[in-house]
Design an enzyme around this catalytic site. Structure first.
Site, PDB file in Angstrom:
ATOM      1  N   ILE A  26     -27.252  23.667  13.272  1.00 48.47           N
ATOM      2  CA  ILE A  26     -27.707  25.180  14.298  1.00 48.47           C
ATOM      3  C   ILE A  26     -28.438  25.412  14.388  1.00 48.47           C
ATOM      4  O   ILE A  26     -29.276  24.922  13.889  1.00 48.47           O
ATOM      5  CB  ILE A  26     -26.253  25.751  13.295  1.00 48.47           C
ATOM      6  CG1 ILE A  26     -26.647  26.875  11.802  1.00 48.47           C
ATOM      7  CG2 ILE A  26     -25.597  26.068  13.190  1.00 48.47           C
ATOM      8  CD1 ILE A  26     -26.928  27.762  11.179  1.00 48.47           C
ATOM      9  N   ASP A  27     -28.858  25.767  15.469  1.00 44.98           N
ATOM     10  CA  ASP A  27     -29.951  26.479  16.666  1.00 44.98           C
ATOM     11  C   ASP A  27     -30.776  27.224  14.815  1.00 44.98           C
ATOM     12  O   ASP A  27     -30.549  28.075  14.414  1.00 44.98           O
ATOM     13  CB  ASP A  27     -29.704  27.453  17.455  1.00 44.98           C
ATOM     14  CG  ASP A  27     -28.839  26.687  18.721  1.00 44.98           C
ATOM     15  OD1 ASP A  27     -29.648  25.364  18.619  1.00 44.98           O
ATOM     16  OD2 ASP A  27     -28.777  27.268  19.028  1.00 44.98           O
ATOM     17  N   LYS A  28     -32.564  26.601  15.206  1.00 49.15           N
ATOM     18  CA  LYS A  28     -33.067  27.907  14.880  1.00 49.15           C
ATOM     19  C   LYS A  28     -33.256  29.473  14.119  1.00 49.15           C
ATOM     20  O   LYS A  28     -32.993  29.415  12.818  1.00 49.15           O
ATOM     21  CB  LYS A  28     -34.418  27.415  15.569  1.00 49.15           C
ATOM     22  CG  LYS A  28     -35.521  28.129  14.404  1.00 49.15           C
ATOM     23  CD  LYS A  28     -37.339  28.590  15.251  1.00 49.15           C
ATOM     24  CE  LYS A  28     -37.746  29.372  15.033  1.00 49.15           C
ATOM     25  NZ  LYS A  28     -39.763  29.201  15.619  1.00 49.15           N
ATOM     26  N   ARG A  32     -23.849  29.853  23.667  1.00 52.55           N
ATOM     27  CA  ARG A  32     -24.803  30.715  23.896  1.00 52.55           C
ATOM     28  C   ARG A  32     -24.534  29.993  25.609  1.00 52.55           C
ATOM     29  O   ARG A  32     -24.258  31.159  26.654  1.00 52.55           O
ATOM     30  CB  ARG A  32     -26.139  29.890  24.027  1.00 52.55           C
ATOM     31  CG  ARG A  32     -26.080  30.647  22.181  1.00 52.55           C
ATOM     32  CD  ARG A  32     -27.027  30.266  21.274  1.00 52.55           C
ATOM     33  NE  ARG A  32     -28.870  30.561  21.890  1.00 52.55           N
ATOM     34  CZ  ARG A  32     -30.435  30.042  22.079  1.00 52.55           C
ATOM     35  NH1 ARG A  32     -29.901  28.880  20.937  1.00 52.55           N
ATOM     36  NH2 ARG A  32     -30.965  30.486  22.549  1.00 52.55           N
TER      37      ARG A  32
END
Length: 350
Positions: free
Chosen positions: A158-160, A261
């Site tokens: 998953i993204d930062k 997103r």
């Protein structure tokens, strides 16, 4: 025939799943040979042992049928293989970094990643990542002691600045089984997101290819005609409406980079405070200074995109039992949601 002529790779380097899918059409002049020996000569950085374990997990198929590692390939066979493929772009330095482990056994562990932590090392982030922390946590395991090049078994990420759940394999047996589940889209992943705008419908499905934006390479974009990118499906449901923003639940059917997103932006509902996609300015609401100040205060409380990987489900590689994990929203999202509840309550005519 040269290797590059017959090897077609669908490597998910731009996706949230970290595995490789190889599809190979056996040459017409190929003689009879074991499939593990055949594949090891075609796939870079592979070993017969790794391929044999993939076959044992049912990840080696010939003409869409799983085969054992002693299967003898035949001309024109269509061979498919799914291999777990942790990133190899830099050496891993074990670091004693606290991580929130909510489940662990001999085969895997599930962590609740905090926002701000990069999952694996890369350009500009060689230390302080989840993989660095896992390398330290796994340092006593035989699987990671026998080969210094081994990586903690990530099969998705998953993204930062997204918080939430990740499953990590502790051995190659688990890596193969988990990679297969992510590839076959049988895992269950549900996110909570706070987005700009009010939805017309209470629920729906977004079906549109996702690929690099043709104008801004830092963003992913949706290509509904399928002209670019990869197939992506997100199911969403409204949980709570705050007039100018909405709390939604998003269930992933696929796992593309920035899928939620990009899909939400495509619908016209950019994630709240998502700087990369333009959600860090006032997109909906009034022009009053008091309202703008309220939104800015929310941005300070939640200095990231409002996205949390809340639930994760998969079948355990060894027990074959379905496992399901759920976490509460992190405090920054809770506080901002409560701020919106209060704002709407006190600014709605009675």
């Amino acid at each position: 025939m040269e290797k590059q002529d017959i090897l077609d790779t669908d490597q998910n380097n731009d996706a949230d799943e970290l595995y490789e899918h190889f599809k190979i059409t056996v040459d017409k002049g190929q003689g009879s040979v074991r499939i593990d020996k055949y594949l090891v000569n075609l796939i870079e950085n592979s070993t017969r042992n790794k391929i044999q374990k993939a076959a044992l997990a049912g990840n080696v198929l010939v003409n869409n049928i799983p085969v054992k590692s002693n299967y003898k390939v035949k001309p024109n066979d269509i061979v498919s293989i799914v291999l777990a493929h942790p990133p190899r772009d830099t050496s891993i330095v074990p670091q004693n970094i606290p991580i929130d482990i909510i489940y662990e056994d001999e085969d895997l562990l599930v962590v609740n990643k905090k926002a701000g932590m990069v999952v694996h090392p890369g350009f500009g982030n060689f230390e302080g990542t989840l993989v660095n922390a896992l390398a330290y946590h796994f340092s006593t395991l035989p699987y990671f002691q026998t080969d210094l090049d081994k990586r903690p078994g990530l099969v998705h990420r998953i993204d930062k600045d997204t918080s939430g759940l990740l499953v990590i394999a502790k051995n190659e047996f688990a890596m193969n089984h988990l990679a297969k589940q992510f590839f076959n889209k049988t895992t269950k992943r549900v996110y909570n997101a706070l987005v700009w705008g009010n939805f017309e419908e209470d629920e729906g499905t977004i079906n549109g290819h996702i690929g690099r934006d043709l104008r801004d390479r830092m963003q992913m974009a949706v290509f509904p005609d399928g002209s670019h990118g990869k197939h992506a499906v997100t199911h969403y449901k409204v949980l709570e409406r705050f007039r100018y923003v909405t709390l939604v639940e998003c269930q992933l059917e696929t796992g593309r980079t920035h899928q939620i997103r990009a899909h939400m932006k495509y619908l016209g509902h950019i994630l709240f405070n998502d700087e990369r996609y333009g959600g860090n300015i006032v997109l909906k609401g009034t022009t009053f200074t008091k309202y703008k100040q309220f939104v800015e205060n929310c941005f300070q409380v939640l200095p990231r995109q409002a996205l949390h990987a809340r639930t994760l489900g998969f079948v355990h590689p060894r027990t074959k039992k379905e496992m399901f994990f759920e976490t509460d929203l992190p405090e920054d999202m809770k506080q901002v949601i409560e701020k919106w509840r209060s704002y709407i309550h006190f600014n709605t005519p009675q």
